[in-house]
Design a protein around this motif. Structure first.
Motif, PDB file in Angstrom:
ATOM      1  N   ILE A 166       0.850  -1.190   0.000  1.00 19.53           N
ATOM      2  CA  ILE A 166       0.000   0.000   0.000  1.00 19.53           C
ATOM      3  C   ILE A 166       0.884   1.238   0.000  1.00 19.53           C
ATOM      4  CG2 ILE A 166      -1.816   1.248   1.214  1.00 19.53           C
ATOM      5  CD1 ILE A 166      -2.702  -1.405   2.415  1.00 19.53           C
ATOM      6  N   TYR A 167       0.642   2.123  -0.969  1.00 20.19           N
ATOM      7  CA  TYR A 167       1.423   3.349  -1.134  1.00 20.19           C
ATOM      8  C   TYR A 167       0.518   4.574  -0.987  1.00 20.19           C
ATOM      9  CZ  TYR A 167       5.037   0.365  -3.263  1.00 20.19           C
ATOM     10  OH  TYR A 167       5.982  -0.601  -3.516  1.00 20.19           O
ATOM     11  N   GLU A 168       1.159   5.720  -0.796  1.00 22.07           N
ATOM     12  CA  GLU A 168       0.431   6.979  -0.809  1.00 22.07           C
ATOM     13  C   GLU A 168      -0.249   7.156  -2.168  1.00 22.07           C
ATOM     14  OE1 GLU A 168      -0.183   9.178   1.380  1.00 22.07           O
ATOM     15  OE2 GLU A 168       1.229   8.863   3.026  1.00 22.07           O
ATOM     16  N   GLY A 169      -1.439   7.760  -2.160  1.00 25.60           N
ATOM     17  CA  GLY A 169      -2.169   7.925  -3.400  1.00 25.60           C
ATOM     18  C   GLY A 169      -1.564   8.951  -4.334  1.00 25.60           C
ATOM     19  N   LEU A 192      -6.578   2.557   8.105  1.00 26.35           N
ATOM     20  CA  LEU A 192      -5.940   3.687   7.439  1.00 26.35           C
ATOM     21  C   LEU A 192      -6.784   4.940   7.605  1.00 26.35           C
ATOM     22  CD1 LEU A 192      -5.109   1.858   4.096  1.00 26.35           C
ATOM     23  CD2 LEU A 192      -3.402   2.604   5.750  1.00 26.35           C
ATOM     24  N   TYR A 197      -5.532   5.531  -1.879  1.00 24.76           N
ATOM     25  CA  TYR A 197      -4.260   4.829  -1.766  1.00 24.76           C
ATOM     26  C   TYR A 197      -3.964   4.066  -3.053  1.00 24.76           C
ATOM     27  CZ  TYR A 197      -4.665   5.944   3.165  1.00 24.76           C
ATOM     28  OH  TYR A 197      -4.788   6.613   4.353  1.00 24.76           O
ATOM     29  N   ASP A 213      -5.912   2.199  -7.764  1.00 23.22           N
ATOM     30  CA  ASP A 213      -6.144   3.241  -6.762  1.00 23.22           C
ATOM     31  C   ASP A 213      -7.456   2.943  -6.056  1.00 23.22           C
ATOM     32  OD1 ASP A 213      -3.829   4.643  -7.380  1.00 23.22           O
ATOM     33  OD2 ASP A 213      -4.815   5.766  -8.986  1.00 23.22           O
TER      34      ASP A 213
END
Length: 320
Positions: A166-169, A192, A197, A213
């Protein structure tokens, strides 16, 4: 005779009363509390606060957190940390912490920063503590994310071969994204803060990767399932069709563009591949063999590379 005994008792009682203050004074001087003045019983009153007596002296603050503005208090899974707002050597000094749901802290009057974390969700708030007991609450504005993946037709993927990151959007200027959580197992709930994300689903360890996303909403559990277009492929080098795999074989896998994407050694080369066209090169001793093949989504297959003179390549071919 009775009167004589009565006089004797009265004389003894007067002597005892006369000596008692002297004994008490001597004891107080010996213990160092000669100036101690104790109030009468009427000076005490039953505490009116329902808080524990250890927290009843002022400065007690009760902290609670909710997922949304109108949500109920979170009862477990919270981590509370209390900091002084003035940094020391570039760091905020932590003065207290607690785990669970709501928490009660006994703090000296003053200003503090409180932080509540709930999984990967969190919120920070500045509070002021006085002598009177008070309550403070934090709204985390958070939700849950549950991830899974399937193959074409809804075929389930073995959980051990599936992982999520999971990464920053929002991507940075160079296109990179900040990693929040790596190696998330399928069907596990990740807490979260609300927002969008970027999720990367990896099936196997080569190139079966799906990116998407996903929006997490506060107070809700978001369940997302992605579909992989891939298959499990097993390759072996044989002297004849259906024969035994030849040991000590080196394998190199090339994609449709001719770029190497995987190398391994062994009698079998097993891997998960995204759908598409590939070339496999097998090397055993001083002989090299190759075969082109196509991966069809959801269709696992075993590929045999024949170790024959006709299939053998010149070791120096393409070595420019």
């Amino acid at each position: 005779m009775f009167e004589g005994r009565l006089r004797l008792f009265l004389v003894w009682l007067c002597a005892a009363l006369f000596l008692l203050p002297v004994s008490l004074a001597a004891g107080q001087e010996k213990d160092g509390v000669s100036d101690l003045k104790l109030p009468g019983i009427s000076s005490y009153a039953t505490p009116k606060s329902e808080a524990p007596l250890a927290l009843g002296g002022g400065g007690a603050i009760t902290l609670s957190a909710q997922l949304t503005d109108k949500g109920t208090d979170i009862t477990r899974g919270l981590v509370w940390r209390v900091f002084k707002p003035e940094a020391v050597n570039g760091k905020l000094p932590m003065v207290a912490s607690a785990h669970g749901g709501s928490a009660v802290f006994q703090l000296e009057p003053g200003s503090y920063l409180i932080h509540a974390s709930y999984g990967r969700a969190g919120a920070t708030k500045r509070i002021t503590v006085g002598k009177e007991a008070k309550r403070e609450s934090l709204v985390l504005d958070a939700g849950g994310l549950k991830l899974d993946a399937v193959l074409s037709g809804g075929v389930r993927i073995p959980p051990k071969k599936l992982r999520f990151s999971i990464y920053e959007g929002t991507a940075e200027a160079n296109g990179d994204r900040a990693l929040i959580i790596p190696d998330v197992e399928p069907n596990s709930v990740v807490r979260l803060n609300a927002g969008i994300y970027h999720v990367v689903s990896t099936y196997g360890a080569v190139n079966a990767v799906i990116r998407s996303d996903i929006r997490v909403e506060a107070g809700k559990l978001t369940e997302a399932t992605v579909e992989h277009h891939a298959a499990e492929i097993t390759m072996k080098l044989v002297r004849e069709a259906g024969g035994e795999a030849i040991a000590d074989t080196s394998w190199s896998l090339l994609n449709e563009s001719g770029d190497p994407i995987k190398e391994t050694v062994g009698a079998f080369a097993s891997m998960v591949l995204a759908e598409g066209d590939y070339t496999i090169i097998a090397k055993n001793r001083d002989r090299i063999y190759q075969k082109d093949f196509t991966v069809v989504a959801g269709q696992n297959q075993e590929i045999e590379v024949l170790a024959t003179e006709a299939a053998a390549m010149d070791p120096e071919e393409g070595a420019d």
